[in-house]
Design an enzyme around this catalytic site. Structure first.
Site: not given
Length: 307
Positions: A231, A238
């Site tokens: 994660y 991103e």
């Protein structure tokens, strides 16, 4: 041989001036209810203790039934209501199919990227978007259902973590990658898509098995553990994609605008991207905290017994 008459379970309850009867049948069809003098006649097709069959019974009262009570009976309106067990089964079936579709979609992305990498090596990085974007679009648009389920109470998941992930991923997919062709050929797309799918290929089958009350310990451990390294890496990928897009948005002027007179200041879209970077890591903290609490509830240290 005459057909055996099947009698349903009938429950009786009464007050001083009222009488209640409950007939234990579901999916009732063609009910025939009537009263002759002091006898209640019931016959209907439905699902009872002996499966789907025709059930009937005759109930004799101690006294004659008044005419007005017969009139009330003739006006009886039967409402088909699903039992709690039926509604629960429908909900589980719906959630099972949703998670199955998402699992198949993200599995296809994960396998596609893995196979292409082993065949083409680093060259596969630069064609990732054109290879799997359509499936990723489908999965991420379908993910809206997950947030809606949490919002209306179909699932017990909190709304905020689901909403943060939905908006964050769709912003990257539709705005950063989808509107800028210059970004679609960058290697960062591979890492973003690969890390997203790496989490979901364990999360969705875990929820699938939960719908049918199955607990596969290995899968459960992976669901509550894989996110720990993946994660944060996904959020980092991103962030890299947003940083790489800033010069491109500045150069093309896409989504930039000029404030009206008398201000006349040009507001670049890159300004909002910089704000988004801050929100990205804030969202990482919120979701990481949520996932950590989930794992702690599942695998929290048991208190040692004091002898």
């Amino acid at each position: 041989m005459e057909n055996q008459v099947l009698t349903p379970h009938v429950y009786w309850a009464q007050r001083h001036r009222e009488l209640y009867l409950r007939v234990e049948l579901s999916d009732v069809q063609n009910p025939a209810i009537s009263i002759t003098e002091n006898v209640l006649h019931f016959k209907a097709q439905g699902h009872g203790a002996k499966g789907d069959n025709v059930y009937e019974f005759h109930l004799e009262f101690l006294d004659l039934v008044k005419p007005e009570e017969e009139e009330r009976l003739n006006k009886l309106r039967l409402e088909s209501q699903g039992s709690p067990e039926t509604l629960t089964s429908l909900k589980k079936g719906y959630l099972f199919m949703y998670n199955l579709v998402q699992f198949l979609g993200f599995s296809w992305i994960f396998v596609n990227l893995t196979v292409r990498f082993f065949i083409l090596g680093k060259e596969s990085f630069y064609d990732t978007f054109h290879s799997v974007a359509d499936m990723m679009y489908f999965c991420q648009m379908l993910a809206v259902v997950e947030t809606i389920n949490a919002a209306i109470g179909v699932t017990s998941s909190p709304v905020m973590p689901s909403l943060i992930q939905l908006l964050g991923r769709n912003f990257i997919l539709f705005i950063i990658f989808g509107t800028m062709e210059e970004m679609q050929n960058k290697a960062v797309v591979f890492f973003v898509f690969y890390l997203w799918s790496s989490i979901e290929i364990f999360r969705y089958p875990f929820y699938m098995l939960s719908c049918i009350d199955m607990d596969w310990k290995v899968l459960t451990w992976l669901r509550y553990t894989v996110w720990i390294p993946v994660y944060p890496l996904g959020c980092l990928a991103e962030a890299v994609s947003v940083i790489q897009s800033i010069p491109i948005f500045n150069e093309t002027g896409r989504f930039s605008f000029t404030l009206p007179y008398p201000v006349k200041i040009k507001v670049r879209f890159s300004f909002f991207l910089q704000i988004y970077l801050i929100m990205l890591f804030l969202g990482l903290y919120i979701n990481f905290r949520h996932l950590y609490k989930q794992r702690r509830r599942r695998y929290g240290q048991k208190k040692k017994k004091i002898h």
